[in-house]
Design a protein around this motif. Structure first.
Motif, PDB file in Angstrom:
ATOM      1  N   GLN B  81       1.020  -1.039   0.195  1.00  0.00           N
ATOM      2  CA  GLN B  81      -0.015   0.136   0.052  1.00  0.00           C
ATOM      3  C   GLN B  81       0.937   1.293   0.073  1.00  0.00           C
ATOM      4  O   GLN B  81       0.594   2.325  -0.465  1.00  0.00           O
ATOM      5  N   HIS B  82       1.863   1.116   0.832  1.00  0.00           N
ATOM      6  CA  HIS B  82       2.648   2.378   0.908  1.00  0.00           C
ATOM      7  C   HIS B  82       3.985   2.387   0.150  1.00  0.00           C
ATOM      8  O   HIS B  82       5.034   2.654   0.409  1.00  0.00           O
ATOM      9  N   TYR B  83       3.768   1.649  -1.021  1.00  0.00           N
ATOM     10  CA  TYR B  83       4.706   1.466  -2.018  1.00  0.00           C
ATOM     11  C   TYR B  83       6.233   0.578  -1.639  1.00  0.00           C
ATOM     12  O   TYR B  83       6.569  -0.246  -2.379  1.00  0.00           O
ATOM     13  N   ALA B  84       6.774   0.903  -0.267  1.00  0.00           N
ATOM     14  CA  ALA B  84       7.876   0.229   0.158  1.00  0.00           C
ATOM     15  C   ALA B  84       9.085   0.290  -0.911  1.00  0.00           C
ATOM     16  O   ALA B  84       9.874  -0.704  -0.954  1.00  0.00           O
ATOM     17  N   LEU B  85       9.183   1.232  -1.643  1.00  0.00           N
ATOM     18  CA  LEU B  85      10.430   1.220  -2.534  1.00  0.00           C
ATOM     19  C   LEU B  85      11.536   1.550  -1.667  1.00  0.00           C
ATOM     20  O   LEU B  85      11.497   2.009  -0.418  1.00  0.00           O
ATOM     21  N   PHE B  86      12.769   0.836  -2.164  1.00  0.00           N
ATOM     22  CA  PHE B  86      14.077   1.192  -1.396  1.00  0.00           C
ATOM     23  C   PHE B  86      14.461   2.543  -1.533  1.00  0.00           C
ATOM     24  O   PHE B  86      14.866   3.070  -2.560  1.00  0.00           O
ATOM     25  N   ARG B  87      14.347   3.369  -0.509  1.00  0.00           N
ATOM     26  CA  ARG B  87      14.603   4.812  -0.447  1.00  0.00           C
ATOM     27  C   ARG B  87      15.845   5.372  -0.872  1.00  0.00           C
ATOM     28  O   ARG B  87      16.244   6.415  -1.362  1.00  0.00           O
ATOM     29  N   HIS B  88      16.941   4.498  -0.663  1.00  0.00           N
ATOM     30  CA  HIS B  88      18.125   4.969  -0.785  1.00  0.00           C
ATOM     31  C   HIS B  88      18.565   4.576  -2.345  1.00  0.00           C
ATOM     32  O   HIS B  88      19.852   4.728  -2.527  1.00  0.00           O
ATOM     33  N   MET B  89      17.791   3.855  -3.235  1.00  0.00           N
ATOM     34  CA  MET B  89      18.259   3.568  -4.374  1.00  0.00           C
ATOM     35  C   MET B  89      17.428   4.106  -5.479  1.00  0.00           C
ATOM     36  O   MET B  89      16.386   4.671  -5.325  1.00  0.00           O
ATOM     37  N   THR B  90      18.034   4.405  -6.607  1.00  0.00           N
ATOM     38  CA  THR B  90      17.184   4.996  -7.783  1.00  0.00           C
ATOM     39  C   THR B  90      16.143   4.198  -8.056  1.00  0.00           C
ATOM     40  O   THR B  90      16.170   2.909  -7.824  1.00  0.00           O
ATOM     41  N   VAL B  91      15.283   4.695  -8.966  1.00  0.00           N
ATOM     42  CA  VAL B  91      14.270   3.732  -9.574  1.00  0.00           C
ATOM     43  C   VAL B  91      14.886   2.574 -10.377  1.00  0.00           C
ATOM     44  O   VAL B  91      14.298   1.579 -10.083  1.00  0.00           O
ATOM     45  N   PRO B 134      13.190   7.501  -5.172  1.00  0.00           N
ATOM     46  CA  PRO B 134      11.877   7.424  -4.876  1.00  0.00           C
ATOM     47  C   PRO B 134      11.117   8.698  -4.354  1.00  0.00           C
ATOM     48  O   PRO B 134       9.811   9.098  -4.569  1.00  0.00           O
ATOM     49  N   ALA B 135      12.088   9.406  -3.447  1.00  0.00           N
ATOM     50  CA  ALA B 135      11.386  10.536  -2.801  1.00  0.00           C
ATOM     51  C   ALA B 135      11.025  11.689  -3.557  1.00  0.00           C
ATOM     52  O   ALA B 135      10.412  12.500  -3.464  1.00  0.00           O
ATOM     53  N   GLN B 136      11.501  11.572  -5.067  1.00  0.00           N
ATOM     54  CA  GLN B 136      11.498  12.715  -5.938  1.00  0.00           C
ATOM     55  C   GLN B 136      10.245  12.296  -6.989  1.00  0.00           C
ATOM     56  O   GLN B 136       9.965  13.111  -7.955  1.00  0.00           O
ATOM     57  N   LEU B 137       9.612  11.164  -6.703  1.00  0.00           N
ATOM     58  CA  LEU B 137       8.276  10.767  -7.465  1.00  0.00           C
ATOM     59  C   LEU B 137       6.809  11.101  -6.719  1.00  0.00           C
ATOM     60  O   LEU B 137       6.786  11.186  -5.461  1.00  0.00           O
ATOM     61  N   SER B 138       5.804  11.340  -7.536  1.00  0.00           N
ATOM     62  CA  SER B 138       4.646  11.414  -7.002  1.00  0.00           C
ATOM     63  C   SER B 138       3.960  10.005  -6.580  1.00  0.00           C
ATOM     64  O   SER B 138       4.764   8.957  -6.855  1.00  0.00           O
ATOM     65  N   GLY B 139       3.086  10.114  -5.675  1.00  0.00           N
ATOM     66  CA  GLY B 139       2.603   8.647  -5.210  1.00  0.00           C
ATOM     67  C   GLY B 139       2.106   7.806  -6.379  1.00  0.00           C
ATOM     68  O   GLY B 139       2.387   6.655  -6.229  1.00  0.00           O
ATOM     69  N   PHE B 164      -3.994   1.049  -4.561  1.00  0.00           N
ATOM     70  CA  PHE B 164      -4.212   2.639  -4.612  1.00  0.00           C
ATOM     71  C   PHE B 164      -4.881   3.175  -3.511  1.00  0.00           C
ATOM     72  O   PHE B 164      -5.018   4.405  -3.539  1.00  0.00           O
ATOM     73  N   GLY B 165      -4.610   2.509  -2.365  1.00  0.00           N
ATOM     74  CA  GLY B 165      -5.092   3.163  -1.105  1.00  0.00           C
ATOM     75  C   GLY B 165      -4.666   4.536  -0.681  1.00  0.00           C
ATOM     76  O   GLY B 165      -5.437   5.358  -0.016  1.00  0.00           O
ATOM     77  N   ALA B 166      -3.330   4.653  -1.049  1.00  0.00           N
ATOM     78  CA  ALA B 166      -2.722   6.051  -0.545  1.00  0.00           C
ATOM     79  C   ALA B 166      -2.815   7.186  -1.455  1.00  0.00           C
ATOM     80  O   ALA B 166      -2.344   8.070  -1.392  1.00  0.00           O
ATOM     81  N   LEU B 167      -3.371   6.958  -2.683  1.00  0.00           N
ATOM     82  CA  LEU B 167      -3.410   7.905  -3.811  1.00  0.00           C
ATOM     83  C   LEU B 167      -4.895   8.624  -3.746  1.00  0.00           C
ATOM     84  O   LEU B 167      -5.776   8.302  -3.266  1.00  0.00           O
ATOM     85  N   ASP B 168      -4.685   9.923  -4.330  1.00  0.00           N
ATOM     86  CA  ASP B 168      -5.915  10.585  -4.491  1.00  0.00           C
ATOM     87  C   ASP B 168      -6.861  10.103  -5.480  1.00  0.00           C
ATOM     88  O   ASP B 168      -6.590   9.336  -6.625  1.00  0.00           O
ATOM     89  N   ALA B 169      -7.972  10.682  -5.584  1.00  0.00           N
ATOM     90  CA  ALA B 169      -9.097  10.202  -6.496  1.00  0.00           C
ATOM     91  C   ALA B 169      -8.632   9.875  -7.824  1.00  0.00           C
ATOM     92  O   ALA B 169      -9.176   8.792  -8.412  1.00  0.00           O
ATOM     93  N   SER B 170      -8.466  10.937  -8.587  1.00  0.00           N
ATOM     94  CA  SER B 170      -8.159  10.766  -9.886  1.00  0.00           C
ATOM     95  C   SER B 170      -7.054  10.035 -10.431  1.00  0.00           C
ATOM     96  O   SER B 170      -7.357   9.242 -11.517  1.00  0.00           O
ATOM     97  N   VAL B 171      -5.936  10.053  -9.641  1.00  0.00           N
ATOM     98  CA  VAL B 171      -4.955   9.138 -10.042  1.00  0.00           C
ATOM     99  C   VAL B 171      -5.342   7.620  -9.582  1.00  0.00           C
ATOM    100  O   VAL B 171      -5.030   6.880 -10.553  1.00  0.00           O
TER     101      VAL B 171
END
Lengths: 298, 387
Positions: B81-91, B134-139, B164-171
């Motif tokens: 739900q909250h992506y869990a991307l590795f924050r210290h790595m690039t995409v 990851p910190a530079q991307l939108s949800g 999609f729980g943490a995203l706003d309606a249109s996204v």
């Protein structure tokens, strides 16, 4: 997120200047008290140490530091720190990892035990090792028979330092790891990484600044520890005296200049660690800012 | 690549998160696990993924018992739900992680990894973000990267936990459609958890409705909506008015409403009390003087009219007895056209006609009676008149 305080130029402050002044008073008083404390209890003593150290001239200062007993004390302090800190690093990481990434019975007991050295007086910590490994201690006869010296020798100093400093790394890491949760580790495992790969490539990089911070605090304490080390050292000059112990002996022998010269060196080491800590904090706050950005849903 | 859950029970201390769950997911299916929070849907997903282990029962992946297999062996792609991307790595490194984690013998060459990662980034239409953190991307971007990362290991099963729980309606709406298309393309057996019935209806080919650690119903979105199997499903999916009533002479009576029972209705004790469920759009509104039939129908006063875009919602306060449970207002939904045709105003009196009522015999003494009751749908022959 930053909280900006209302300053004097806001419309309300203009309309009611007395309110603004009233609001300013506590701030001035609190800041004054804090700065006053710093001055009296930190800055003045530091200046005093430096002036006392140089009271009899630079030549005396240098000779106090180059005295064989002083050199050995410096060497011993560095050795003890160099052994104790890495060991506590490994222990701290293992403990924090266990506590935050797994659920098991007795977890809160483990956390409490980690804090034990904070609660126990260092003198008692030293006495425990005398009781265990001393000549008349539980393991004393056996150690004696096998010609192993622990008390009044380097191993004793390391053990006492280990005991006193072991909460630092774990205490620093546990909140950081707790805040980060387990999702990234679970993601790594689901992508086929082994537990070891997950630890090295995901967990460790995520806590590196907290880890550095813990190591710095741990080192500072290891170098400065007096009580526990004093009990197990035996005060054999040139053999089992660390810097704090050496300073005390010089002081007791009325060699004030020499005592303060060594003390100034210890203070300098402390300042270096402080600077390192400040740098780490600054870096950590930057990576935290990134983290906060990431945590907020966009 | 089927998923089978057999009699799975999972407890956390005294709390039973999963209670005797049986589920079959066919290869290539796209299934939604739908239910209120705390119903066990995420726990079930995690048990299938191997992040939790059941106390009883078995998990079979493609027929093979994987109940206690390590997560590595299951070949599941998991999206959090909250992506869990590795924050210290690039995409790029995030997506490459799964491939780089393979044992040296099975690891593709650096060039192959590069090729594969770029291919996946193109698939999620984010190739231009490869060097960002990851910190530079939108949800929405983060969740698509998380999906690309999960797909990199070519999983046999894709498990998504409230993706999609943490995203706003249109996204959210855009990503739902996109996920559906992606599934059509890849055909990987997929299971996603959601508490949003609209999302489940829109994305899934079949929906598993869960409540209190049990499965209430499994079916296509139409089946779930039109033929709810339990009172819980009736109230959880869509809006519904709940009525009290009883059965008499082959008819369902609730206040002044009378509906004939369908022919295949199993025999019910005469006078048995029932609980009925009427969807807001299964009630027709008529002007009381409009037809002779309208004169015999219960009437109500229009309390509030809410335009909802394509439909209008009416809140009606009944004047004649309609045995509503818990509420004193009846919700009715009309199409924009019907509403315009009727041209009602607040305060006016209308006649109400129930077109379809789902009903359940009200349990008298059974502790967990709801589940044992049979669902019977009573349809009125006059249904055609109002719609």
């Amino acid at each position: 997120m930053k909280i900006t305080t209302v300053n004097g130029s806001s419309p309300t402050a203009h309309a009611r200047p007395t309110d603004a002044r009233q609001a300013a008073w506590p701030r001035i008083v609190m800041t004054g008290v804090a700065l006053g404390f710093l001055l009296v209890f930190l800055v003045l003593p530091l200046i005093a140490v430096m002036t006392q150290a140089l009271a009899k001239g630079f030549g005396t200062y240098m000779s106090a530091l180059s005295d064989p007993a002083a050199l050995h004390a410096i060497y011993l302090t560095l050795i003890v720190t160099a052994v104790a800190v890495p060991l506590n690093l490994v222990f701290g990481v293992a403990a924090a990892w266990t506590v935050t990434k797994f659920d098991f019975r007795g977890k809160s007991l483990l956390v409490t035990l980690i804090d034990l050295p904070f609660a126990v007086s260092p003198v008692i910590a030293g006495l425990i090792y005398i009781l265990l490994y001393g000549a008349h201690g539980w393991l004393g006869p056996w150690l004696d028979a096998h010609d192993i010296n622990i008390v009044f020798a380097l191993p004793g100093l390391v053990l006492a330092t280990l005991f006193v400093t072991f909460p630092f790394v774990a205490r620093e890491l546990i909140p950081v790891m707790e805040a980060q949760g387990r999702a990234e580790e679970e993601a790594a495992l689901s992508l086929g990484a082994s537990g070891w790969q997950t630890f090295l490539r995901v967990t460790l990089p995520n806590v590196k600044w907290g880890l550095m911070y813990g190591v710095i605090l741990c080192s500072a304490r290891a170098m400065g520890e007096f009580g526990a080390v004093s009990v197990v050292s035996g005060h054999i000059r040139g053999e089992t005296n660390t810097m704090p112990l050496h300073i005390e002996i010089l002081y007791n022998e009325y060699q004030y200049a020499a005592a303060f010269a060594v003390a100034s060196l210890l203070a300098l080491l402390a300042l270096v660690t402080l600077a390192a800590k400040a740098f780490v904090e600054w870096r950590a706050s930057r990576s935290h800012a990134l983290y906060d950005l990431e945590a907020s849903p966009t | 690549m089927s998923i089978t859950a057999r009699a799975i029970t999972k407890r956390f201390g005294a709390f039973t998160a999963l209670d005797d769950i049986n589920l079959d997911v066919e290869s290539g299916d796209l299934i939604a696990l739908l239910g209120p929070s705390g119903c066990g849907k995420t726990t079930l997903l995690r048990v299938i993924a191997g992040m939790e282990f059941p106390d009883e029962g078995a998990v079979l992946l493609d027929g093979e018992d994987m109940t206690h297999a390590h997560i590595q062996r299951r070949e599941v792609g998991f999206v959090f739900q909250h992506y869990a991307l590795f924050r210290h790595m690039t995409v790029f490194e995030n997506v490459a992680f799964g491939l780089r984690s393979r044992p040296r013998r099975e690891r593709p060459s650096e060039q192959a990894i590069r090729h594969k990662v770029h291919e996946l980034l193109e698939l999620v239409q984010l190739g231009w973000l490869a060097d960002r953190f990851p910190a530079q991307l939108s949800g929405g971007q983060r969740q698509r990267i998380a999906l690309a990362r999960a797909l990199a290991i070519e999983p046999r099963y894709l498990l998504l936990d409230e993706p999609f729980g943490a995203l706003d309606a249109s996204v959210r709406k855009e990503l739902r459609r996109w996920l559906r298309h992606l599934h059509d393309e890849l055909h990987v057996t997929s299971l996603f958890v959601t508490h949003d019935q609209e999302e489940a209806m829109e994305v899934a080919s079949r929906i598993v409705v869960m409540n209190k650690g049990r499965i209430e119903q499994v079916g296509t979105p139409e089946e779930i909506y039109d033929h709810p199997a339990t009172p819980f499903v009736s109230t959880f999916i869509g809006n519904v008015n709940v009525l009290k009533g009883h059965i008499s002479n082959g008819r369902l009576l609730s206040g002044d409403w009378q509906l004939p029972l369908g022919e295949d209705t199993p025999s019910v004790a005469k006078g048995a009390s029932i609980t009925g469920y009427v969807r807001p759009h299964d009630i027709a509104l008529l002007r009381p003087q409009a037809t002779p039939e309208a004169a015999g129908l219960p009437r109500g006063r229009v309390h509030h009219i809410q335009p909802m875009g394509g439909t209008y919602q009416f809140e009606i306060a009944p004047l004649d007895p309609v045995e509503l449970l818990d509420k004193s207002i009846l919700e009715v939904e009309l199409s924009r056209r019907d509403a315009a045709h009727l041209n009602l105003a607040v305060g006016e009196t209308v006649a109400m006609q129930a077109l379809t009522i789902h009903w359940y015999e009200t349990a008298v003494s059974q502790a967990d009676g709801d589940r044992q009751q049979e669902e019977v749908s009573a349809e009125t022959p006059r249904r055609a008149v109002a719609t």
